[in-house]
Structures are given as structure tokens and as C-alpha cells.
Design an enzyme around this catalytic site. Structure first.
Site, PDB file in Angstrom:
ATOM      1  N   ASP A  40       8.908  -3.239   7.191  1.00  0.00           N
ATOM      2  CA  ASP A  40       7.623  -2.541   7.475  1.00  0.00           C
ATOM      3  C   ASP A  40       7.749  -1.115   8.677  1.00  0.00           C
ATOM      4  OD1 ASP A  40       6.164  -0.214   7.071  1.00  0.00           O
ATOM      5  OD2 ASP A  40       4.343  -1.417   6.052  1.00  0.00           O
ATOM      6  N   ASP A  75      10.004   3.011   2.883  1.00  0.00           N
ATOM      7  CA  ASP A  75      10.700   2.536   4.609  1.00  0.00           C
ATOM      8  C   ASP A  75       9.456   1.154   4.281  1.00  0.00           C
ATOM      9  OD1 ASP A  75       7.162   2.935   3.891  1.00  0.00           O
ATOM     10  OD2 ASP A  75       6.989   2.843   6.555  1.00  0.00           O
ATOM     11  N   GLU A  76       9.294   0.315   3.464  1.00  0.00           N
ATOM     12  CA  GLU A  76       8.992  -0.886   3.051  1.00  0.00           C
ATOM     13  C   GLU A  76      10.148  -1.217   2.462  1.00  0.00           C
ATOM     14  OE1 GLU A  76       3.931  -1.949   1.570  1.00  0.00           O
ATOM     15  OE2 GLU A  76       4.741  -0.353   2.965  1.00  0.00           O
TER      16      GLU A  76
HETATM   17  P1  TTP Z   1       3.036   3.874   5.993  1.00  0.00           P
HETATM   18  O1  TTP Z   1       4.356   2.669   5.497  1.00  0.00           O
HETATM   19  O2  TTP Z   1       2.220   3.648   5.634  1.00  0.00           O
HETATM   20  O3  TTP Z   1       3.195   4.127   7.266  1.00  0.00           O
HETATM   21  P2  TTP Z   1       4.146   4.676   8.760  1.00  0.00           P
HETATM   22  O4  TTP Z   1       5.464   4.310   8.711  1.00  0.00           O
HETATM   23  O5  TTP Z   1       3.493   6.082   9.268  1.00  0.00           O
HETATM   24  O6  TTP Z   1       3.634   3.815   9.854  1.00  0.00           O
HETATM   25  P3  TTP Z   1       3.126   1.962  10.642  1.00  0.00           P
HETATM   26  O7  TTP Z   1       3.689   1.324   9.293  1.00  0.00           O
HETATM   27  O8  TTP Z   1       4.040   2.286  11.943  1.00  0.00           O
HETATM   28  O9  TTP Z   1       1.974   1.915  10.370  1.00  0.00           O
HETATM   29  O10 TTP Z   1       4.186   5.148   5.206  1.00  0.00           O
HETATM   30  C1  TTP Z   1       5.790   5.536   5.420  1.00  0.00           C
HETATM   31  C2  TTP Z   1       5.672   6.191   5.364  1.00  0.00           C
HETATM   32  O11 TTP Z   1       5.047   7.459   3.844  1.00  0.00           O
HETATM   33  C3  TTP Z   1       5.071   7.472   6.287  1.00  0.00           C
HETATM   34  O12 TTP Z   1       6.192   7.482   7.127  1.00  0.00           O
HETATM   35  C4  TTP Z   1       4.411   8.503   5.307  1.00  0.00           C
HETATM   36  C5  TTP Z   1       4.670   8.438   3.840  1.00  0.00           C
HETATM   37  N1  TTP Z   1       3.396   8.739   3.934  1.00  0.00           N
HETATM   38  C6  TTP Z   1       2.803   9.873   3.463  1.00  0.00           C
HETATM   39  O13 TTP Z   1       3.294  10.719   2.977  1.00  0.00           O
HETATM   40  N2  TTP Z   1       1.330   9.768   3.329  1.00  0.00           N
HETATM   41  C7  TTP Z   1       0.637   8.821   3.559  1.00  0.00           C
HETATM   42  O14 TTP Z   1      -0.816   9.174   3.061  1.00  0.00           O
HETATM   43  C8  TTP Z   1       0.359   8.072   3.518  1.00  0.00           C
HETATM   44  C9  TTP Z   1      -0.160   6.428   4.362  1.00  0.00           C
HETATM   45  C10 TTP Z   1       2.301   7.321   3.798  1.00  0.00           C
END
Ligand code: TTP
Length: 366
Positions: free
Chosen positions: A17, A112-113
Site C-alpha cells: 500500500d 496504490d494497493e
Molecule cells: P488509501 O490507500 O486509502 O490512502 P493513502 O494512500 O492516501 O494513504 P495511506 O495508505 O498512507 O493511509 O488511498 C489511496 C488513494 O486513493 C489516495 O492517495 C487518494 C485516493 N482516495 C480518494 O480519492 N478518496 C478517498 O476517500 C480515499 C480513502 C482515497
């Protein structure tokens, strides 16, 4: 009913992630933002919402899905950046290219995951922990971004683990640690247990997976319906969901190179069951998606010449998992040269069960 973890084939799953993905990409593109609080999302005066923010902004309570106006109240010096999805998609592909260096068993969950099944991966002496560290290092060096990784015997625990030392962290749940790890794990960490379910559980005195383990399957079903059985398994660290790739497999095979050449057919007969066993186990993980149409063998002789032989499974109802049939093919292949052997392989050709049968599609005019 459910079996124990010990009796299951051990898998090595990595969940990766990226850290504050959109924000990290934007900061990489504009390093002057590095020590500032940064949010990617809509503008506060246009009723915008935050997609994500960096960890500097999170200290102020800013988070994903929050209105940008509210975020600005919490963190008045917050810098807003407009999202550039095309850029994030490109970076996401670059990250996946790094995964591909280790396995093709990749299930992306979002940009991103992803889950990776590295059970069969031979790099890093087959150590999933070292593979995860190498991936993290390559992402850092080549793309100037950080990703967190979780390593575990299944998807549920790998995902929990990737969050454990976030950001820029790695956490490993080894098979022998699963029992201890889940026992103290808060139920809120279970994917699918949201605020409402967590509150209901708290009302029933359930705070950790250890608390859940006391409950019988019947009682869980009574209280949580169809989710009860899944809870029963997750509370014990059991999750058999395979890593689902988009790629359609055409075949599945397994082979082994021997340190010492196998001199004759009796030596081959001795080694064959282990290869057969591994093939059967690997097929077991995808048997709900594929049917076997052919079986084949491969024999590589000491002089590096090789031969393969395959046969159709005459009827779909006939089980392909027959060691005598593989041995018969192996014998016929070996007898082509009757020389010492350095490698043996067994495999099956597959048919995707979800593939539409030709002529079955409905025409617009039906
Ligand atoms: P996440 O993996 O939930 O979070 P993140 O990468 O921002 O941070 P971390 O994992 O370090 O806590 O989300 C991945 C991407 O998806 C994030 O960069 C932006 C997008 N996203 C949205 O557009 N809306 C949302 O509500 C969420 C949760 C994420």
C-alpha cells in the site's frame, strides 16, 4: 466445518500500500511542498472534498473524504493541490512493473494497493519478507516514493500487517505467529467490520479477535447473519481467498531440477510423487476458476536436450489427478532417449470456466 491453519497449504502473501499516494506523487513532483501540510482534492471555496493528504496534514486531523472547507478550519496553512489522475495511473503502472519482476500473481485493489502471491517466487531464497523489502527499496530508488508492506500467510492478515507500521513500514506475520497475532487484534481491524458492527460487538463484550474466538459458529450466525462464518474464520486468522489476477491462465505446471542426475526410470518414479503433489496443491487454489483439459510432462536430460508429451483428458468427468497416468506419460517421454535426467516437470492445460462458450452470446436481435 472449518479446518485448522496447520492443515492448509501455506501461502506467502504480500500486501503493498503506497503511503498517502496522490499527495506523495504531488510532493515528488514539487519538492518544495515536502515539509508542508498538503492535501490533494477540491478547493475549499467550491465545496470540494479531500482525496488524500500527507502525514503532516494528518497531524491536524485532516483525512480523506473530509470536506476541504473543514480541513482548512483544522489546518489553516494547508496547501491544496488539484488531483492529476493520469499521472497517478502512470505511476501506478510503474509500481506494478516492479511487482512483475517477482510474480505475475498480482491483484490490484486500487491505484496504490495490491496483493501479491509470492508462494512460487524463487528470488530472495523464496523469502517473502526479503521480497517485500526489495520491492520497497526499488520503489524508493526508482520512483522516489514510499510504500508499506505486510507479509502473511493470507490476504486478511497481509492487509492488516501493511497498515501496522505505516508509513514506510514493513510488518510480517509469520505462520507460527498467527494465533498470537489475531488473539490481541482489535475487531475494528477486520475488513468489513465498520463502525456500526464494531459498536454492536462492543455491546456484546467483543473487542478483540480473541474475544470473538469464544463464540460458536451458530451464535455468530445468529448475531451477524451470513457474515458470521467469515467472522468465525477471520478471528482464527483463516482466510482462503486466492489472489485473483486479471490474467487468464492457459496452463499450470511445476518442475524440479535435481542436484544429481536421475540415472534411470526407477529414480524418476521415486521423484515423481512430490512434483505431482505440488501440482495438485497448486491446482487446488484455482480449481474454482479452471477445468483441466490436458495433462503433460517434461523431461530434460543431462545433456540439456528435452522432450515433452501431452494427452487430452478424454472426458471432463474423468479426474486428471492420477499419478499413474502422469507416470505412464513420463515413462513414454523418458524412453525417447533413456538417458540420465536433470529436470522433471508435470503440468496441465486449462480452460477458463468463466469464458463464454462460442455461440452462447445473445445477439442484439434475439
Ligand atoms: P488509501 O490507500 O486509502 O490512502 P493513502 O494512500 O492516501 O494513504 P495511506 O495508505 O498512507 O493511509 O488511498 C489511496 C488513494 O486513493 C489516495 O492517495 C487518494 C485516493 N482516495 C480518494 O480519492 N478518496 C478517498 O476517500 C480515499 C480513502 C482515497
Amino acid at each position: 466445518m472449518s479446518t485448522t491453519t496447520e492443515s492448509r497449504a501455506l501461502r506467502k502473501i504480500i500486501h503493498i500500500d503506497a503511503d498517502s499516494f496522490y499527495a506523495s506523487v504531488e510532493i515528488r513532483e514539487n519538492p518544495s511542498l515536502a515539509d508542508k501540510a498538503v492535501a490533494v482534492g477540491g478547493s475549499p471555496n467550491k465545496r470540494g472534498v479531500i482525496a488524500t493528504c500527507n502525514y503532516n496534514a494528518r497531524k491536524f486531523g485532516v483525512h480523506s473524504a473530509m470536506s476541504s472547507a473543514r480541513a482548512l478550519q483544522l489546518c489553516p496553512h494547508l496547501i491544496f493541490v488539484k488531483p492529476r489522475f493520469e499521472l497517478y495511473r502512470t505511476v501506478s503502472h510503474q509500481i506494478q512493473d516492479i511487482f512483475q519482476e517477482y510474480t505475475d500473481q498480482i491483484e490490484p485493489l486500487s491505484l496504490d494497493e495490491a496483493y501479491l502471491d509470492v508462494t512460487e517466487c524463487r528470488q530472495c531464497q523464496g523469502s517473502a519478507t526479503l521480497i517485500a523489502e526489495e520491492i520497497r527499496q526499488k520503489v524508493r530508488e526508482r520512483l522516489n516514493l514510499t510504500v508499506s508492506a505486510g507479509v502473511a500467510p493470507n490476504k486478511f492478515l497481509a492487509k492488516v500487517a501493511s497498515d501496522w507500521n505505516k508509513p514506510d513500514g514493513l510488518y510480517v506475520v509469520r505462520p507460527q505467529d498467527v494465533g498470537r497475532f489475531v488473539f490481541q487484534l482489535p475487531v475494528s481491524k477486520i475488513n468489513g467490520v465498520g463502525k456500526v458492527t464494531a459498536a454492536k460487538m462492543e455491546g456484546l463484550g467483543i473487542l478483540t479477535c480473541g474475544d470473538l474466538q469464544v463464540w460458536t459458529l451458530a451464535d455468530l450466525a445468529l448475531n451477524f447473519g451470513s457474515y458470521g462464518e467469515r467472522l468465525y474464520n477471520l478471528a482464527r486468522g483463516i482466510d482462503d481467498r486466492p489472489v485473483k489476477t486479471d490474467r487468464i491462465r492457459k496452463s499450470l505446471s511445476t518442475e524440479h531440477t535435481y542436484d544429481k542426475d536421475l540415472a534411470d526410470f526407477s529414480a524418476i518414479e521415486e521423484k515423481a510423487p512430490a512434483i505431482f503433489e505440488e501440482l495438485t496443491q497448486r491446482y487446488g487454489r484455482i480449481s474454482d476458476q479452471y477445468r483441466v483439459t490436458k495433462r503433460f510432462v517434461k523431461v530434460k536430460f543431462a545433456d540439456f536436450t528435452q522432450t515433452t508429451l501431452e494427452e487430452i483428458i478424454p472426458s471432463p468427468s474423468e479426474p486428471w489427478q492420477s499419478l499413474p497416468d502422469f507416470l505412464r506419460l513420463m515413462k513414454a517421454a523418458w524412453e525417447r532417449q533413456s538417458k540420465p535426467v536433470r529436470l522433471l516437470g508435470m503440468g496441465v492445460r486449462l480452460k477458463d470456466l468463466n469464458e463464454p462458450v462460442v455461440g452462447e452470446q445473445l445477439s442484439l436481435f434475439d
